[in-house]
Design a protein around this motif. Structure first.
Motif, PDB file in Angstrom:
ATOM      1  N   HIS A   1      11.310 -12.000  -2.978  1.00  6.38           N
ATOM      2  CA  HIS A   1      10.343 -12.913  -3.602  1.00  6.38           C
ATOM      3  C   HIS A   1       9.840 -12.334  -4.915  1.00  6.38           C
ATOM      4  O   HIS A   1       9.736 -13.026  -5.923  1.00  6.38           O
ATOM      5  CB  HIS A   1       9.161 -13.142  -2.662  1.00  6.38           C
ATOM      6  N   HIS A   2       9.523 -11.025  -4.911  1.00 11.67           N
ATOM      7  CA  HIS A   2       9.005 -10.385  -6.113  1.00 11.67           C
ATOM      8  C   HIS A   2      10.039 -10.436  -7.230  1.00 11.67           C
ATOM      9  O   HIS A   2       9.735 -10.721  -8.388  1.00 11.67           O
ATOM     10  CB  HIS A   2       8.633  -8.937  -5.797  1.00 11.67           C
ATOM     11  N   THR A   3      11.299 -10.188  -6.861  1.00 13.72           N
ATOM     12  CA  THR A   3      12.370 -10.214  -7.857  1.00 13.72           C
ATOM     13  C   THR A   3      12.547 -11.606  -8.440  1.00 13.72           C
ATOM     14  O   THR A   3      12.726 -11.789  -9.647  1.00 13.72           O
ATOM     15  CB  THR A   3      13.687  -9.759  -7.199  1.00 13.72           C
ATOM     16  N   ILE A   4      12.472 -12.616  -7.578  1.00 17.07           N
ATOM     17  CA  ILE A   4      12.617 -14.000  -8.044  1.00 17.07           C
ATOM     18  C   ILE A   4      11.540 -14.352  -9.056  1.00 17.07           C
ATOM     19  O   ILE A   4      11.805 -14.870 -10.135  1.00 17.07           O
ATOM     20  CB  ILE A   4      12.575 -14.970  -6.859  1.00 17.07           C
ATOM     21  N   PHE A   5      10.289 -14.046  -8.720  1.00 11.91           N
ATOM     22  CA  PHE A   5       9.188 -14.414  -9.604  1.00 11.91           C
ATOM     23  C   PHE A   5       9.218 -13.589 -10.894  1.00 11.91           C
ATOM     24  O   PHE A   5       8.840 -14.079 -11.951  1.00 11.91           O
ATOM     25  CB  PHE A   5       7.854 -14.241  -8.881  1.00 11.91           C
ATOM     26  N   GLN A   6       9.714 -12.308 -10.825  1.00 15.79           N
ATOM     27  CA  GLN A   6       9.845 -11.520 -12.048  1.00 15.79           C
ATOM     28  C   GLN A   6      10.869 -12.155 -12.981  1.00 15.79           C
ATOM     29  O   GLN A   6      10.654 -12.271 -14.189  1.00 15.79           O
ATOM     30  CB  GLN A   6      10.281 -10.092 -11.694  1.00 15.79           C
ATOM     31  N   SER A   7      11.991 -12.574 -12.410  1.00 14.12           N
ATOM     32  CA  SER A   7      13.018 -13.176 -13.256  1.00 14.12           C
ATOM     33  C   SER A   7      12.542 -14.483 -13.861  1.00 14.12           C
ATOM     34  O   SER A   7      12.885 -14.818 -14.990  1.00 14.12           O
ATOM     35  CB  SER A   7      14.295 -13.416 -12.432  1.00 14.12           C
ATOM     36  N   MET A   8      11.722 -15.222 -13.134  1.00 14.19           N
ATOM     37  CA  MET A   8      11.168 -16.458 -13.672  1.00 14.19           C
ATOM     38  C   MET A   8      10.248 -16.181 -14.841  1.00 14.19           C
ATOM     39  O   MET A   8      10.224 -16.915 -15.828  1.00 14.19           O
ATOM     40  CB  MET A   8      10.413 -17.213 -12.582  1.00 14.19           C
ATOM     41  N   ALA A   9       9.487 -15.100 -14.740  1.00 14.27           N
ATOM     42  CA  ALA A   9       8.560 -14.757 -15.805  1.00 14.27           C
ATOM     43  C   ALA A   9       9.303 -14.362 -17.074  1.00 14.27           C
ATOM     44  O   ALA A   9       8.848 -14.602 -18.189  1.00 14.27           O
ATOM     45  CB  ALA A   9       7.656 -13.619 -15.348  1.00 14.27           C
ATOM     46  N   LYS A  10      10.486 -13.696 -16.921  1.00 15.22           N
ATOM     47  CA  LYS A  10      11.237 -13.237 -18.088  1.00 15.22           C
ATOM     48  C   LYS A  10      11.934 -14.381 -18.807  1.00 15.22           C
ATOM     49  O   LYS A  10      12.090 -14.376 -20.012  1.00 15.22           O
ATOM     50  CB  LYS A  10      12.285 -12.211 -17.641  1.00 15.22           C
ATOM     51  N   ASP A  11      12.381 -15.352 -18.018  1.00 14.97           N
ATOM     52  CA  ASP A  11      13.172 -16.404 -18.651  1.00 14.97           C
ATOM     53  C   ASP A  11      12.937 -17.715 -17.936  1.00 14.97           C
ATOM     54  O   ASP A  11      13.324 -17.876 -16.788  1.00 14.97           O
ATOM     55  CB  ASP A  11      14.660 -16.039 -18.597  1.00 14.97           C
ATOM     56  N   GLN A  12      12.257 -18.658 -18.573  1.00 11.41           N
ATOM     57  CA  GLN A  12      11.945 -19.942 -17.961  1.00 11.41           C
ATOM     58  C   GLN A  12      13.120 -20.913 -18.043  1.00 11.41           C
ATOM     59  O   GLN A  12      13.067 -21.997 -17.510  1.00 11.41           O
ATOM     60  CB  GLN A  12      10.723 -20.565 -18.648  1.00 11.41           C
TER      61      GLN A  12
ATOM     62  N   VAL B   1       4.770 -24.023  -8.081  1.00  5.77           N
ATOM     63  CA  VAL B   1       4.423 -22.885  -7.226  1.00  5.77           C
ATOM     64  C   VAL B   1       3.688 -21.825  -8.038  1.00  5.77           C
ATOM     65  O   VAL B   1       2.648 -21.296  -7.613  1.00  5.77           O
ATOM     66  CB  VAL B   1       5.678 -22.273  -6.582  1.00  5.77           C
ATOM     67  N   ILE B   2       4.204 -21.532  -9.220  1.00  2.00           N
ATOM     68  CA  ILE B   2       3.564 -20.527 -10.076  1.00  2.00           C
ATOM     69  C   ILE B   2       2.150 -20.973 -10.451  1.00  2.00           C
ATOM     70  O   ILE B   2       1.206 -20.178 -10.443  1.00  2.00           O
ATOM     71  CB  ILE B   2       4.405 -20.288 -11.343  1.00  2.00           C
ATOM     72  N   GLU B   3       2.001 -22.269 -10.741  1.00  2.99           N
ATOM     73  CA  GLU B   3       0.675 -22.799 -11.075  1.00  2.99           C
ATOM     74  C   GLU B   3      -0.287 -22.607  -9.909  1.00  2.99           C
ATOM     75  O   GLU B   3      -1.441 -22.201 -10.090  1.00  2.99           O
ATOM     76  CB  GLU B   3       0.797 -24.289 -11.423  1.00  2.99           C
ATOM     77  N   GLU B   4       0.193 -22.887  -8.682  1.00  2.00           N
ATOM     78  CA  GLU B   4      -0.671 -22.715  -7.517  1.00  2.00           C
ATOM     79  C   GLU B   4      -1.036 -21.247  -7.296  1.00  2.00           C
ATOM     80  O   GLU B   4      -2.177 -20.931  -6.957  1.00  2.00           O
ATOM     81  CB  GLU B   4       0.015 -23.282  -6.264  1.00  2.00           C
ATOM     82  N   VAL B   5      -0.062 -20.354  -7.473  1.00  2.00           N
ATOM     83  CA  VAL B   5      -0.348 -18.926  -7.319  1.00  2.00           C
ATOM     84  C   VAL B   5      -1.451 -18.498  -8.277  1.00  2.00           C
ATOM     85  O   VAL B   5      -2.291 -17.651  -7.957  1.00  2.00           O
ATOM     86  CB  VAL B   5       0.927 -18.091  -7.549  1.00  2.00           C
ATOM     87  N   LYS B   6      -1.492 -19.122  -9.438  1.00  2.00           N
ATOM     88  CA  LYS B   6      -2.494 -18.768 -10.450  1.00  2.00           C
ATOM     89  C   LYS B   6      -3.871 -19.333 -10.124  1.00  2.00           C
ATOM     90  O   LYS B   6      -4.878 -18.644 -10.293  1.00  2.00           O
ATOM     91  CB  LYS B   6      -2.039 -19.267 -11.826  1.00  2.00           C
ATOM     92  N   PHE B   7      -3.945 -20.601  -9.642  1.00  2.00           N
ATOM     93  CA  PHE B   7      -5.274 -21.190  -9.493  1.00  2.00           C
ATOM     94  C   PHE B   7      -5.837 -21.110  -8.080  1.00  2.00           C
ATOM     95  O   PHE B   7      -7.045 -21.259  -7.890  1.00  2.00           O
ATOM     96  CB  PHE B   7      -5.316 -22.633 -10.017  1.00  2.00           C
ATOM     97  N   PHE B   8      -5.017 -20.857  -7.075  1.00  2.00           N
ATOM     98  CA  PHE B   8      -5.543 -20.778  -5.708  1.00  2.00           C
ATOM     99  C   PHE B   8      -6.660 -19.739  -5.569  1.00  2.00           C
ATOM    100  O   PHE B   8      -7.623 -19.968  -4.836  1.00  2.00           O
ATOM    101  CB  PHE B   8      -4.416 -20.476  -4.723  1.00  2.00           C
ATOM    102  N   PRO B   9      -6.583 -18.571  -6.207  1.00  2.00           N
ATOM    103  CA  PRO B   9      -7.675 -17.586  -6.052  1.00  2.00           C
ATOM    104  C   PRO B   9      -9.034 -18.075  -6.524  1.00  2.00           C
ATOM    105  O   PRO B   9     -10.052 -17.445  -6.219  1.00  2.00           O
ATOM    106  CB  PRO B   9      -7.185 -16.401  -6.902  1.00  2.00           C
ATOM    107  N   ASN B  10      -9.081 -19.196  -7.260  1.00  2.00           N
ATOM    108  CA  ASN B  10     -10.369 -19.724  -7.708  1.00  2.00           C
ATOM    109  C   ASN B  10     -11.210 -20.282  -6.560  1.00  2.00           C
ATOM    110  O   ASN B  10     -12.417 -20.465  -6.711  1.00  2.00           O
ATOM    111  CB  ASN B  10     -10.152 -20.822  -8.754  1.00  2.00           C
TER     112      ASN B  10
END
Length: 514
Positions: A6-17, A239-248
């Motif tokens: 999972h960590h690898t997937i999200f890292q690769s997404m961050a590098k290249d959309q 999913v990335i958007e939710e990961v960002k705003f859920f902690p609010n």
């Protein structure tokens, strides 16, 4: 290993959309595999001395006489038993919900809000419900003076008008006693307004991470001539958007064990802010009542002799799995023509697949939409209830209703279903979301017959009475709300500490089963 992938997937997404079509599908199938791996769930038992009551289970000396913080309890609060007496402290609660149910003929989220908050009102708490107005609902049907509705016109998209609802909330929060707890069903209260509120609780009935699994399943089942689903390309950024705003949101309630795990591991929300409270249904409505089931069969022309009765309920649409169910039944009735007389299928609900089911034969009966009283009779008329859903979201109420009625169940092998509901073959059957797998499971059900199905139904009913009653769910939410409000005003020196629970001798830390 799963977490690393999972960590690898999200890292690769961050590098290249920008993904190629091949890489995107590789990612989807990776997530499909990971979602399957993460479906392995363990059920934890806990029981407490006052203010919790003590179940009777085998002791482990090293865990005796310990006090735990309920906010850090790792499993479903439904496993805990709280005293049934009225709480000494009554709360002022604000609820934000997109729609208020009309005769319960809406989705699971709204039904959850109805069951939970009417029960809280009956227990004496003051309820303020912020929702959209509707010409179909008479809000005067709730005569209790401790329930107040604050209505606003829905937005063009049908959502709750955030600005208007927030204005109404602020007026009532500043007049007299402020709200002890603010509860939002999903994002009915947006995170932009919730992020500075320490006593806000959000209940999740579906998250984007789960939806990816559903999208992949539906894409795999599409015909070659059908286009790819456009939402597949949009879901990963969601999913990335939710990961960002859920902690609010200060506190999160997961309605299944699987979602609780995802919120902690994938969405990276601290454990003490994630609380698992499984959905509950009204145990006074959904009960074991063979006579009611027999009368229901007679009403709709189901013969009494040598008949196995299957049933489905809900919206008759594609994402509820009706394409694969229709095809599986069609093939079975073609291969075994005798089943046209010995197997009946009752279908409660409305939708575009209704007329297709009618083409299968007179042993497939479309009942239309049923209210809760009618549904209670429907479930009791069945030998097995089938939920072929292609949506991997939340904890489906129909399976809970069937189990509570003593009916064996069949469900798609999604993590929320196998982790919280059909946790073993002693309760029911699971299948992959394919025609071949569903067909194989249906044949197994027919071969097993009524005696086996009846035993499975009884095991499921006992489990439901332990975990899935409205009483259990309401007690868990009430305790959570009391804990949060108490922690906010620091009243623990002069009252019961609702955030802690004393573990007596006999406590075991974790076990599989119920």
């Amino acid at each position: 290993m799963s977490a690393l992938l999972h960590h690898t997937i999200f890292q690769s997404m961050a590098k290249d959309q920008t993904f190629t079509f091949f890489n995107f599908h590789y990612l989807c199938y990776s997530l499909f595999t990971l979602s399957t791996l993460s479906s392995i769930s363990f059920l934890y038992w806990s029981h407490c001395s006052k203010p919790c009551e003590k179940p009777d289970i085998t002791s482990i000396p090293s865990l005796q006489n310990q006090s735990i913080n309920l906010l850090s309890f790792p499993s479903a609060w439904n496993h805990l038993q709280f005293p049934p007496n009225m709480p000494p402290k009554l709360l002022k609660i604000a609820l934000f919900v997109k729609r208020w149910p009309h005769q319960n003929l809406v989705g699971g989220l709204e039904r959850h809000a109805l069951t939970l908050h009417l029960s809280l009102a009956r227990r004496g708490h003051e309820l303020h419900i912020f929702t959209t107005s509707s010409s179909n609902i008479s809000y005067t049907t709730y005569p209790k003076t401790n329930i107040s509705f604050h209505l606003s016109q829905p937005s063009p998209g049908g959502y709750l008008d955030q600005a208007k609802a927030w204005e109404q909330f602020q007026i009532h929060n500043s007049s007299g006693k402020p709200f002890d707890v603010i509860h939002t069903e999903s994002v009915s209260l947006r995170y932009t307004r919730a992020r500075k509120i320490p006593n806000v609780v959000v209940s999740w009935h579906g998250i984007a991470y789960e939806t990816i699994h559903s999208d992949i399943v539906q894409d795999l089942l599409r015909s070659p001539e059908d286009p790819h689903l456009p939402m597949l390309m949009e879901r990963l950024p969601k999913v990335i958007e939710e990961v960002k705003f859920f902690p609010n949101y200060a506190h999160h309630v997961a309605t299944s064990d699987h979602v609780g795990d995802v919120l902690k591991r994938i969405y990276m929300i601290p454990d003490e802010r994630v609380h698992i409270i499984l959905n509950g249904i009204d145990e006074d409505i959904y009960t074991l009542n063979p006579k009611r089931g027999h009368d229901f069969q007679l009403k709709f022309g189901v013969p009494e002799h040598e008949t196995l009765v299957m049933g489905m309920a809900g919206r008759l649409v594609k994402d509820k799995g009706h394409p694969i169910m229709y095809q599986a039944l069609k093939e079975i009735f073609t291969e075994k023509a005798t089943y046209m007389k010995s197997v009946f299928v009752l279908i409660a609900g409305e939708g575009p697949w209704a007329h297709r089911y009618r083409d299968l034969g007179s042993n497939v009966i479309i009942l239309g939409a049923l209210d809760q009283t009618q549904l209670a009779g429907f479930y009791n008329s069945l030998d097995v209830f089938v939920n072929p859903t292609l949506r991997a979201q939340g904890l489906d109420h129909t399976l809970l209703e069937a189990m509570m009625s003593g009916v064996a169940v069949m469900g798609t092998r999604f993590a929320s279903i196998t982790g919280s509901l059909i946790v073993g073959p002693e309760i029911g059957y699971t299948f992959l979301p394919t025609v071949a797998s569903l067909k194989k499971a249906l044949y197994r059900v027919i071969r097993d017959g009524r005696d086996v199905l009846s035993r499975k139904g009884e095991v499921g009913r006992r489990r439901s009475m332990k975990l899935f009653t409205a009483t259990k769910m309401v007690a868990a939410y009430e305790r959570l709300f009391l804990c949060i409000s108490e922690d906010l005003v620091r009243e623990v020196s002069e009252s019961v500490d609702y955030c802690r629970c004393q573990l007596p001798s006999g406590y075991i830390g974790q076990t599989i089963g119920f």
